[in-house]
Motif scaffolding. Structure first.
Motif, PDB file in Angstrom:
ATOM      1  N   SER A 376      43.505  43.961 -32.434  1.00  0.00           N
ATOM      2  CA  SER A 376      42.330  43.495 -31.449  1.00  0.00           C
ATOM      3  C   SER A 376      41.039  43.853 -32.169  1.00  0.00           C
ATOM      4  O   SER A 376      40.374  42.960 -32.409  1.00  0.00           O
ATOM      5  N   GLU A 380      38.592  40.901 -34.141  1.00  0.00           N
ATOM      6  CA  GLU A 380      37.424  40.596 -33.649  1.00  0.00           C
ATOM      7  C   GLU A 380      36.458  40.698 -34.498  1.00  0.00           C
ATOM      8  O   GLU A 380      35.416  39.887 -34.676  1.00  0.00           O
ATOM      9  N   GLN A 416      32.815  41.247 -26.588  1.00  0.00           N
ATOM     10  CA  GLN A 416      34.218  41.460 -26.362  1.00  0.00           C
ATOM     11  C   GLN A 416      34.674  42.518 -27.149  1.00  0.00           C
ATOM     12  O   GLN A 416      35.643  43.327 -26.521  1.00  0.00           O
ATOM     13  N   GLU A 420      36.290  45.987 -25.812  1.00  0.00           N
ATOM     14  CA  GLU A 420      37.803  46.314 -26.147  1.00  0.00           C
ATOM     15  C   GLU A 420      37.810  47.700 -26.400  1.00  0.00           C
ATOM     16  O   GLU A 420      38.680  48.675 -26.280  1.00  0.00           O
ATOM     17  N   THR A 483      46.405  44.926 -20.803  1.00  0.00           N
ATOM     18  CA  THR A 483      45.330  44.303 -21.779  1.00  0.00           C
ATOM     19  C   THR A 483      45.848  43.039 -21.937  1.00  0.00           C
ATOM     20  O   THR A 483      44.972  42.073 -22.021  1.00  0.00           O
ATOM     21  N   ARG A 486      44.752  40.696 -19.298  1.00  0.00           N
ATOM     22  CA  ARG A 486      43.106  40.683 -19.131  1.00  0.00           C
ATOM     23  C   ARG A 486      42.690  39.511 -20.235  1.00  0.00           C
ATOM     24  O   ARG A 486      42.047  38.733 -19.979  1.00  0.00           O
ATOM     25  N   LYS A 487      43.322  39.715 -21.632  1.00  0.00           N
ATOM     26  CA  LYS A 487      42.758  39.026 -22.684  1.00  0.00           C
ATOM     27  C   LYS A 487      43.547  37.518 -22.757  1.00  0.00           C
ATOM     28  O   LYS A 487      42.870  36.684 -23.376  1.00  0.00           O
ATOM     29  N   HIS A 488      44.735  37.487 -22.324  1.00  0.00           N
ATOM     30  CA  HIS A 488      45.598  36.132 -22.853  1.00  0.00           C
ATOM     31  C   HIS A 488      46.064  35.427 -21.477  1.00  0.00           C
ATOM     32  O   HIS A 488      46.238  34.148 -21.863  1.00  0.00           O
TER      33      HIS A 488
END
Length: 562
Positions: A376, A380, A416, A420, A483, A486-488
């Motif tokens: 992650s 990023e 973002q 995270e 997680t 939420r992200k994908h």
């Protein structure tokens, strides 16, 4: 005198002795009083003292003797110690406080276990001390209390003297011989009872100590608990527990009682230096002047010392020592102390194993966190770095519009990334190993829904007790699954269910998001944390299942043995 104890059955005793008693009618009434006294079961030193006083007075009545003294065998030495007396002068008692078994008139009677009678009018060469002659005794009787059953030795002796020329009848002598055996048997019963009570108390104490230390994982704490409890259990003046990690190098020195930490450390060093080989062979008992001579610790004023090695897998790692300032036979204590040593060794071994597991768990946890951060945060930040390079090119080429677009995109990446990192910190702050993990999970889920805006429906048991390792992995899998939602997933609803079914603990996380084709999972599947979740489940004997279809959401199910 009144002794409030229960009577034993007299029928067998009376039947065996009826012939003897019938020939001594004058003494029979007193004899039956003696039988009644003997039927009392003394349960402590006070009642035994009362019983012996009463017996002494009645036997003096039967024999018409003027003075008498009862001696009981000392467990620590080959001597008889004065217990109760009647009629002897203080000068006599000062000389005759102790009788050595096998030495002198009384000592010989104790050795052979037979009644001895002496007329002292013209002296008796069997008397090696002049105390009896100074008292002016003309008749002296020794009545040994011998047990031919459990102990097979003389447990006490009654010395009686008279300044008159007392002549005992054959029947009276027969009664005395009978009394000698019966009193010996009763003393044996008393000692057996006391020993049984002591062993029962020791067994309860060992169990209590085992329960207390089995949940401890700090070795110094374990040693201090054992030292304090052992001193109380064995009624010792001091107890010392020492554990080492290398020869002659004390790791933990835990004293209790009349010994300072400084003296304890010196004593531990002396044992490690002088008794290492002896302790490898087994336990040792030291008594009397040998303690001062060998250890050179006169300030402790010890008379008896028992030292038991502590061994883990046959490897010596320390010892437990009990010290007493009074002479004491420590044979029984040594046996029980060896059992306590085994408990201590097991507790230390468990503590060391627990520490190694914790260390390995910490290493695994760091590796998992590192991989999660790579999946992650690192990606990023890598994207942010590429965007910065693009912005530089746009600046060099004078493409201002693209510069602003790049900065806007970079700002989104950093926001973002910040979210995270913040979420990762919050996730790591969740405390496992608490009294009720369900409350912790419920609070986390409510906070997750509030911060993400994703509607969350949960189904949790009211209470669930798990071992610490399973708690950690279950919570981390739950966090990783949410997680990913939420992200994908692009989901606006998610459900979390935790239940026990058919001997299994089942955690299910299901969303209504976009889903994906499981059989066409991209090569960068690690980005979704699936590999880490699988490894976490396997670390505690569990399994992870994944089901998903495009447009139908995703379900993650973890199952653990309960």
């Amino acid at each position: 005198m009144q002794i409030d104890d229960k009577y034993w059955d007299q029928r067998v005793i009376k039947r065996k002795n009826r012939k003897i008693i019938s020939g001594a009618s004058k003494e029979s009434a007193t004899y039956f009083e003696l039988l009644n006294l003997l039927s009392l079961m003394p349960r402590d030193n006070l009642s035994l003292h009362q019983l012996m006083n009463a017996l002494l007075n009645l036997i003096l009545q039967i024999t018409a003797m003027e003075a008498g003294a009862i001696y009981l065998k000392d467990d620590f030495s080959n001597t008889m110690e004065l217990f109760v007396q009647e009629g002897f002068s203080q000068e006599y008692l000062n000389i005759m406080k102790t009788i050595t078994i096998g030495r002198g008139f009384s000592g010989r009677a104790a050795q052979i276990g037979k009644v001895r009678v002496s007329q002292l009018r013209q002296g008796d060469p069997r008397f090696i001390r002049p105390a009896s002659e100074r008292e002016g005794f003309q008749c002296f009787i020794c009545l040994p209390f011998r047990d031919d059953g459990f102990f097979e030795e003389t447990l006490g002796i009654l010395n009686m003297g008279s300044k008159k020329d007392v002549r005992l009848s054959t029947d009276t002598l027969s009664l005395l011989r009978l009394l000698s055996k019966q009193i010996g048997n009763k003393l044996a019963n008393y000692k057996i009872f006391k020993l049984a009570a002591k062993r029962e108390r020791w067994a309860e104490g060992l169990y209590s100590i085992a329960v207390e230390i089995q949940s401890l994982h700090d070795i110094p704490k374990i040693c201090h608990v054992v030292s304090e409890e052992a001193r109380l259990l064995f009624e010792a003046d001091f107890c010392l527990v020492t554990i080492t990690n290398k020869p002659s190098v004390p790791l933990t020195v835990a004293p209790a009682g009349c010994i300072s930490q400084e003296t304890a450390c010196k004593l531990a060093a002396v044992f490690q230096e002088n008794f290492r080989e002896d302790l490898q062979a087994g336990s040792i008992i030291i008594s009397g002047k040998m303690i001062t001579k060998i250890l050179n610790f006169s300030e402790l004023k010890l008379e008896a010392l028992c030292v038991v090695p502590v061994q883990i897998a046959t490897n010596p790692c320390g010892f437990i020592a009990l010290g007493y300032r009074e002479p004491k036979n420590l044979t029984e204590e040594k046996k029980v102390l060896e059992r306590l040593s085994n408990q201590l060794a097991a507790a230390i071994d468990n503590a060391q194993l627990y520490l190694r597991v914790q260390q390995l768990t910490a290493v695994k946890e760091r590796n998992w966190i590192a991989r999660e951060m790579h999946d992650s945060l690192a990606q990023e930040l890598g994207a942010a770095r590429l965007e910065i390079a693009k912005i530089k090119n746009h600046l060099e080429n004078g493409q201002e519009n693209k510069v602003f677009e790049g900065l806007s995109y970079l700002d989104n990446i950093l926001k973002q990334t910040y979210n995270e990192v913040r979420q990762a910190i919050l996730d790591l702050r969740i405390k496992t190993g608490t009294e009720n993990i369900i409350e912790i999970i419920d609070t986390y889920l409510k906070d997750y829904s509030k911060k993400t805006g994703i509607a969350l429906n949960s189904s949790l048991p009211s209470r669930l007790v798990l071992n610490p390792a399973l708690e950690v992995q279950l919570v981390r899998i739950l966090q990783e699954a949410l997680t990913n939602v939420r992200k994908h997933s692009q989901a606006d609803k998610v459900s979390v269910e935790l239940k026990i079914d058919k001997g299994k603990i089942i955690l299910t996380v299901k969303d209504n998001g976009c889903g994906f084709a499981v059989d066409k999972l991209p090569s960068n599947a690690a980005k979704f944390g699936l590999t880490v979740m699988q490894e976490r489940a396997q670390a505690v004997g569990g399994k992870l299942y994944l089901s998903s279809e495009p447009g139908k959401g995703t379900e993650v199910r973890a199952e653990f043995p309960h």
